[in-house]
Each structure stands twice: as structure tokens, then as C-alpha cells.
Design an enzyme around this catalytic site. Structure first.
Site, PDB file in Angstrom:
ATOM      1  N   GLU A 147       0.836  -0.944   0.464  1.00 17.75           N
ATOM      2  CA  GLU A 147       0.329   0.061  -0.208  1.00 17.75           C
ATOM      3  C   GLU A 147       0.706   1.183  -0.303  1.00 17.75           C
ATOM      4  OE1 GLU A 147      -2.860  -0.407   2.875  1.00 17.75           O
ATOM      5  OE2 GLU A 147      -4.280  -2.103   1.742  1.00 17.75           O
ATOM      6  N   GLU A 304      -6.555  -7.226  -0.831  1.00 12.08           N
ATOM      7  CA  GLU A 304      -6.983  -7.761   0.699  1.00 12.08           C
ATOM      8  C   GLU A 304      -8.302  -7.353   0.284  1.00 12.08           C
ATOM      9  OE1 GLU A 304      -5.214  -5.486   3.605  1.00 12.08           O
ATOM     10  OE2 GLU A 304      -3.133  -5.623   2.163  1.00 12.08           O
TER      11      GLU A 304
HETATM   12  C1  GLA Z   1      -4.427  -2.556   4.804  1.00 11.13           C
HETATM   13  C2  GLA Z   1      -3.046  -3.377   4.601  1.00 11.13           C
HETATM   14  C3  GLA Z   1      -3.166  -4.590   5.672  1.00 11.13           C
HETATM   15  C4  GLA Z   1      -3.559  -3.592   6.946  1.00 11.13           C
HETATM   16  C5  GLA Z   1      -5.113  -4.491   6.650  1.00 11.13           C
HETATM   17  C6  GLA Z   1      -5.906  -3.848   7.112  1.00 11.13           C
HETATM   18  O1  GLA Z   1      -5.440  -3.459   3.394  1.00 11.13           O
HETATM   19  O2  GLA Z   1      -2.542  -3.750   3.754  1.00 11.13           O
HETATM   20  O3  GLA Z   1      -1.663  -4.781   6.673  1.00 11.13           O
HETATM   21  O4  GLA Z   1      -3.226  -3.443   7.577  1.00 11.13           O
HETATM   22  O5  GLA Z   1      -4.977  -2.576   5.384  1.00 11.13           O
HETATM   23  O6  GLA Z   1      -6.105  -2.771   8.257  1.00 11.13           O
END
Ligand code: GLA
Ligand code: ZN
Length: 660
Positions: A147, A304
Site C-alpha cells: 500500500e 485484500e
Molecule cells: C491494509 C494493509 C494490511 C492491513 C489491512 C487492515 O489493507 O495492507 O496490512 O493493515 O489494511 O487494516
């Protein structure tokens, strides 16, 4: 047609668990027909416990274990969270806030992407990781970083910003001009005077701020491509991506980044439980649009999402039974090459110990695990999904795109006849605090998408670089920042027969945020046959009724329509909604914020005239239809059964109508 691996699985953090729990996890994954686990996302301090000392043994066992169980790995590089030893050795590589405060380690994402020490250490660990696992048979996809989206305002960034600006603007005069530096005495006479937009007395310079976001996006992109190239140097056939996080606060131009990944991957965390189906459709249609515009043809991956909850205004709302599969299948129908979750097993401690998981704290008896297992079965067993039986796993661990999924293309999976224009860079500009009223750019775009989605039109969300020809209707909401090139393309689209719907606050400024003077919207005024003289945003709670009976809140304008037909008027008779024939097409202008019912009525008329039809007309509210290459998928998001096209769909269920 090349086949794509299919991904069903989750982020897995075995380093948080003893050996017997890891073994149980592998058995549970196999049982649920999981095809991939994302590993190594935040493992830097385990992989390199001190500078240059690597410990890969545990990851060897994790990857071997996955492979032995017929499960693929999405192997992440760990650079989103440098270990404490790194930050103490390189305090200059920690991120600095806008107000000059230097952050310290203790969370994640605490680094400066432009710090030479961070870049060098990242490249070292990534190269070591790539060399070790380039040929590991479990590795299906490389997941660079996590991210991207971290802000920093330090001196490293200041230096890099200045060279980026030189590259972009050429001369200091051009920079001063682009930034309208004569306002408030901001003329620079030496490059050394040019700074990141740090904390200042009152409103900052909006163009400096916008250029800084563009610069951060490019800085992070170069960090990404550096890692990607290091991986490809030793694994030339490796597929490389990074997981995009969506949201206006992230200084990442995802449409542009999509050209640099092998598979567009997004994370998606909706903001309300009830809004999840619509928000998911928007995210999926957006990812597909990025993929198509970047030349990947439309497929993308949901890397995700949360298994069992949606955080709504800080409250974790529980996803009711059935929602896990419904949302996952919705993404798949819209072109995702699978459904991945965060995370596999809920952490017992740490900052995200309360985040939902496939295997929650209760253990695998919990319903979330059973729901995933049922989804795995559905995906493996559906007709036309070749490697469906468990015994096929050893030979072909992944069902292929052809056998397992609707083949995705911009128009192949999910999308089609209507497009909604979505430009993240424009969103950054609209998000500035000096506009005549607070404007929620993404909210407006999502509102138009939602109206189309609810009426069952096949929709693509497209970035400005998308191919526009072929869409019967193109909606351009609040495209405040519109480049000359975009304006030209919209004109061409319409002249060649497209039906263009432009809303208020579009075509107002150029790429340097300079107003196109002479009557709004300067970039589109002639094509639309209108001239906006004044904005008249409404105070909260105020409602205006148009002569059509439609309700308006939020935004109104004073305009004349010298060259357009008036379709709706404000109470005093002024034009509110207009239409002009332009070449072989039509250009509509909507000068106000219509409520969703009015938006839907307007769109129905426009789409009918353009020949764009809903996938299945007259669907009950809450029943969603997605057209794919293997039929129309129906999603019943309601609490009641519905009969559609002679088929009964139970509450919360998903079914597929074969193609006629
Ligand atoms: C993001 C991150 C994960 C986790 C999720 C949930 O998508 O990539 O590592 O922190 O949020 O909060
Ligand atoms: Zn920095």
C-alpha cells in the site's frame, strides 16, 4: 489466450505463530481450497535481524510448506516497515511530518521514500529475497511493498522535489507562472527557495500542493520500479505487482502506476456495511478501468478485503452470514482474478489484533472459516471450472482464468456500455480547502456510478487515458481539473456520436489549477452551449426544487444556455440541466447536485436515447446483475428471496443465468 492464475486466499503471517499452528493453517487452507497466501509483507526484521545478516530459513519452510500443500505464494517484499535497527542507524530516513516533526519507529510505513539510505537498504533486502526465491515453485506473484502512500516533507524530499519540478517546469519563471506565485508574494528567485508544502500560516499554495502529490506519486513509483526491476533481473518471467490502497488521501496516481504492474491489484475496505455492495462494485469497476487503460485488457486482482467486518465510522460492523461469498463473487464477476483477504489468522497481539480474519481468535470452528471453505468449494465446483476436484490440486494448483473465471475485459467482465470518468489527480485538486464549498469528488463520482449500478447498467469506471469510443454514454462528474488533451478527447468522443454527461464544477481549471477564464466551464463551454456566470453552492440542509419536481441539494449555478436546449429549470426559470447536439453525439450539462432518484431518472432518459440498456430491466432494489462472458450473475443483497427470469434466488444468494 494466456491463462492467469486464480487467487483465493489471504495475507498469512506465520512468523507470529509456533510451528504447530503453521501446520494447522496449511491443512485448513488446503481443506478450504485456498490457492494462494500472501507472505512476507511485514517481515523485514525477521528476514534481516541486523544489517546484512539474513535469516531466510523460516521463509524457506513457509514457502516449501505452501508448495507441498498445492498452495501458491504471493511473495511480498518487506519494505513497508523497516526494522528498528535501520531507523536508529539512519534517523534521516524517517518520515517528517508537514509541521517538521520527525516520526519514530513504532508503527509501520515510517520511512522517507526519497532517503538514500532507505532506498539502498530496500534494494539490498529485495535483491537478496529475489535471488533466493526467483525459482521457488510456490511463488506465483511478487507483491512489492504494501500500500504505497506515505507522506514525507523532509529535506531529502525537498531536494528531490526541486529536481522533479525542474524536470516538469523547465525554468523558475515557468514554475512561478504555473504556481501563480505573484499571489501573496510567492515569487521564487532561486531554486533553493522552493520547498515542500510544509506547515504555513494560512492557506497554502494549491498548485504547490498538487505538484507535491504528483511528485510523491512519482517518487514512490520509482521506488516500486526499482524493486520490480531487481526482481525481474533474477526472475525474468516473474509477475510483479503492488497492492493499491484506494482513497483521496493517498498521493498515488493509480491509473499511471497501472502501466508498471503486471496485474492491477487493489485492497478494498468499504466505509459502510449497507453501502458495501455499491462500494465494491465501484472499486471493481475502477480497477478494471485502470487495467484496461494500461493495456492489461481488464483483469485485476482483489488483493485484500476484510473477511467478517466493515468499519463504519470507527465501529466494526459484523458482515452477516453469506456476505463473504457474495462480495467475493461480485468482485470476480467484475474481473478480479480471485478474492484475497486480510488476514488468514487473526493476530493475538499487535495493533490489528481486532481486525477480522478467516480464522478468528475462536479458531477454525468459526463461521468465517466455514464460509470461506464453502466459497472455495463453489469456485472449484461450478460448471466449467476445470480443475475442480481436490485431487487435481497437485497437478494444477490454480484453476486457470479460462476454466475458472469469466474472462475479463473492459467489456468482458462486468462492464460495458456506460462509462464514468474518474481522475484521481482531479480529486486531489478538488479536495483543496479553498474551493467555494467543500466538494467530495469521489463521493460525487460514486454517486453517479451508484445510480447506474442500482438501475443495472453495465458500467466501467475509466481514467482520462481510457479509450472512450465504444461507450454509448460517458458521465464526467466534477472534472474540475481538465487538461487541454482531456477536453479535446471529450469533444472528439461526442462529435463521433457519444452521449456525454458533464456535471457542475467540470472543466474549470487547467493542470496548474489556473481558471480557464471567460465563463465556466472554460474547457467545455462551447461544446455544451452554455455559460456559467456564478456558482451558488447551497448551505447544508437547503433544498431547491426544479420545475421537473426533481430535488437539488449542495450545488447550484447561475448559467445561460445560448446554444443548448433546457431540460430542467431552477424555480426562477434559469436553466439547470441542458442538452446540445454536437456532431453525431449529444452533450448534456447538469449544473446542480440532483438526488439519487432524479439522477436515475435523468440517466434512464439519456441511456435510452443513446441505446444503452440495463442488463436485466426492472430488477428489484438490492438485486444486482453483472454480465460476464459465461452468463449473467445475479446477486441478491436483500433479506428476501426474489424470482428473476424464472429463477428463484434465496435471500443473500448468488446465481448465474446462462447466456441466452
Ligand atoms: C491494509 C494493509 C494490511 C492491513 C489491512 C487492515 O489493507 O495492507 O496490512 O493493515 O489494511 O487494516
Ligand atoms: Zn522525505
Amino acid at each position: 489466450m494466456p491463462t492467469k492464475p486464480f487467487f483465493l486466499g489471504a495475507d498469512w503471517n506465520p512468523e507470529q505463530w509456533p510451528e504447530q499452528v503453521r501446520a494447522e493453517d496449511l491443512a485448513l487452507m488446503r481443506e478450504a481450497r485456498v490457492t494462494a497466501a500472501t507472505v512476507g509483507v511485514f517481515s523485514w526484521s525477521r528476514l534481516e535481524p541486523s544489517p546484512g545478516v539474513y535469516e531466510f530459513g523460516w521463509l524457506d519452510r513457509v514457502l516449501d510448506g505452501l508448495h507441498d500443500n498445492g498452495i501458491g505464494a504471493v511473495l511480498a517484499t518487506p519494505t513497508a516497515s523497516p526494522p528498528p535497527w535501520f531507523t536508529l542507524a539512519h534517523p534521516d530516513a524517517l518520515a517528517m511530518r508537514r509541521d517538521g516533526v520527525r516520526l519514530v519507529h513504532g508503527s509501520r510505513d515510517t520511512y522517507c521514500v526519497n532517503a538514500p539510505a532507505y532506498r539502498a537498504a530496500s534494494l539490498r533486502i529485495v535483491s537478496a529475497l529475489a535471488e533466493r526465491y526467483a525459482r521457488h515453485p510456490a511463488v506465483r506473484l511478487w507483491h512489492v511493498h504494501n500500500e504505497y502512500g506515505t507522506w514525507c516533507f523532509c529535506d531529502h524530499c525537498g531536494r528531490a522535489f526541486r529536481s522533479w519540478l525542474r524536470e516538469r517546469h523547465g525554468t523558475l519563471d515557468a514554475l512561478n507562472d504555473a504556481w501563480t506565485a505573484d499571489f501573496w508574494s510567492q515569487r521564487h528567485t532561486d531554486w533553493a527557495q522552493v520547498l515542500p508544502p510544509r506547515a504555513t500560516q494560512y492557506l497554502g499554495n494549491p498548485t504547490q500542493e498538487l505538484d507535491y502529490r504528483r511528485f510523491l506519486s512519482d517518487s514512490m513509483l520509482s521506488a516500486y520500479t526499482e524493486q520490480r526491476d531487481a526482481i525481474k533481473a533474477v526472475a525474468p518471467d516473474g509477475q510483479v505487482t503492488t497492492n493499491f490502497v484506494l482513497g483521496g488521501w493517498v498521493p498515488v496516481d493509480h491509473a499511471r502506476w497501472s502501466r508498471e504492474v503486471d496485474l492491477v491489484a487493489i485492497d478494498h475496505y468499504p466505509s459502510t456495511l449497507d453501502g458495501t455492495p455499491a462500494e465494491s462494485a465501484f472499486a471493481a469497476d475502477t480497477a478494471r478501468g485502470w487495467s484496461a487503460a494500461a493495456g492489461h485488457g481488464g483483469p485485476w486482482l482483489l488483493m485484500e478485503h476484510a473477511p467478517a467486518h466493515v468499519t463504519e465510522h470507527g465501529v466494526q460492523r459484523r458482515k452477516p452470514p453469506g456476505m463473504l461469498a457474495r462480495i467475493a463473487l461480485g468482485h470476480i464477476a467484475r474481473g478480479s482474478q480471485g478474492a484475497m483477504y486480510f488476514q488468514w489468522r487473526a493476530s493475538a497481539g499487535g495493533a490489528e489484533q481486532w481486525h477480522s480474519a478467516i480464522v478468528p481468535h475462536t479458531g477454525p470452528t468459526a463461521r468465517t472459516y466455514h464460509e470461506l471453505r464453502a466459497l472455495g468449494e463453489t469456485l472449484a465446483a461450478s460448471e466449467g471450472r476445470a480443475p475442480s476436484c481436490r485431487s487435481a490440486y497437485k497437478k494444477a494448483p490454480f484453476p486457470t482464468g479460462e476454466a475458472g473465471l469469466p474472462a475479463a475485459g473492459a467489456a468482458g467482465a462486468g462492464g460495458g456500455e456506460v462509462a464514468v470518468w474518474f481522475d484521481e489527480v482531479c480529486g486531489w485538486a478538488v479536495g483543496a480547502s479553498h474551493l467555494p464549498a467543500p466538494v467530495d469528488y469521489q463521493g460525487i463520482v460514486e454517486g453517479w456510478h451508484r445510480a447506474l449500478w442500482r438501475r443495472g447498467y453495465p458500467v466501467d469506471v475509466v481514467p482520462p487515458t481510457a479509450t472512450l469510443a465504444g461507450y454509448r454514454v460517458l458521465v464526467v462528474p466534477a472534472a474540475y481539473l481538465l487538461t487541454d488533451e482531456s477536453a479535446r478527447r471529450l469533444d472528439e468522443y461526442t462529435r463521433e456520436g457519444g452521449h456525454l454527461v458533464v456535471t457542475y464544477l467540470s472543466g474549470i481549471v487547467d493542470e496548474h489549477l489556473r481558471v480557464r477564464v471567460g465563463g465556466y466551464p472554460g474547457a467545455l463551454r462551447d461544446m455544451l452551449g452554455i455559460r456559467v456566470e456564478e456558482f451558488d453552492p447551497l448551505p447544508p440542509g437547503a433544498v431547491v426544487t426544479l420545475d421537473t419536481g426533481d430535488l437539488v441539494t449542495g450545488w447550484t449555478e447561475h448559467l445561460t444556455a445560448p446554444g443548448a436546449a433546457v431540460l430542467a429549470r431552477y424555480p426562477d426559470g434559469r436553466p439547470a440541466v441542458t442538452r446540445r447536439e454536437h456532431g453525431a453525439g449529444r452533450a448534456y450539462y447538469v449544473s446542480c447536485d440532483l438526488d439519487e432518484a432524479a439522477t436515475a431518472r435523468l440517466l434512464d432518459g439519456i441511456c435510452a436515447a443513446a441505446g444503452a440498456a440495463p442488463i436485466l430491466p426492472g430488477l428489484p432494489d438490492g438485486v444486482e446483475a453483472v454480465r460476464t462472458q459465461d452468463g449473467v450473475w445475479l446477486f441478491n443483497h436483500t433479506d428476501e428471496p426474489h424470482e428473476i427470469a424464472g429463477r428463484l434466488i434465496a435471500r443473500g444468494d448468488v446465481t448465474r443465468l446462462p447466456l441466452a
